[in-house]
Scaffold this motif. Sequence first.
Motif: not given
Length: 283
Positions: A140, A143, A188, A191-192, A196, A198, A201, A260, A266
């Motif tokens: 994370s 990213a 990114y 990571l997704q 996922k 939030y 992230r 972000y 994205h």
Amino acid sequence: MTVQTSAKKRNIKPIDAKSPSVRKMDFEGLDRLSDYYIAGNSFVTHTVNAYHIIFPEGERFFIKSVKAFSDQVTDRGLQNRVKAFIGQEVQHGKEHEKALEMLEKKGYPVSRILKFYVKTAYSFFWPILEFLFGKKLKLSVTAGLEHYTATMGEISLRHNLHDQAEGEMRNLLLWHACEEIEHKSVAYDVLQTVSKSYLLRVFGFIIASFMFWGYAVIIQHLFILSDKNIGLKRYFADMKNAGPYVSLLWTDISKSFGIYFKRDFHPDQTGGYELANAALATI
């Protein structure tokens, strides 16, 4: 100041975010740069010198963070982008290490500064954070840092900041900026694939913000303090003259910080690919 640029022309593959290329550049002549090779300004030059310290070890951190989850990536396109991402980061590290060799020859305490950075960041802070939050946090953070480096690259290209650098340093910074834009969505997307969340992230992005900008300022001033040609008068004069560059950077960086945090964010939404392609062709 007259900025000297290299006449050396290279056959470089164009930018393609869907299929990035590993470009081996081999920049030469960095040892012929003046002490303040960006706009003749010590404050800005030592800011970039701090990046030369941060980037090589940072690139290795990015590679390890992404590779730790590469076995979970099943999408063929993303698998290929991960391979190119790793290849590009390896090349970035090598070229910035050449800049460190140049700085060492100029008499800066590069080894001591690098030792401080590696020991505090990678032998102290990161083992603790990984123990507390696991490897997903490192991904994370990667990213988040990729969002910063791509944003900084876009700012540099949009305002032609790289043209303030002398010789091959101009081309090194330009090439790095373009490739950061090209592969900005890879970490990114990994990571997704893995999570996922939030919360994960944005937590990683907050840590990335403190770590990157904190070390950038500290290391910049370690260079300044070790520079015998900089007294208080020049320090404040060059800091004042650096104001327009700092203003450009932080205005757009602040916007990118807010972007972000959007739930549907994205990296592809920020574009910049055509800008990078046009800029890369000038090397």
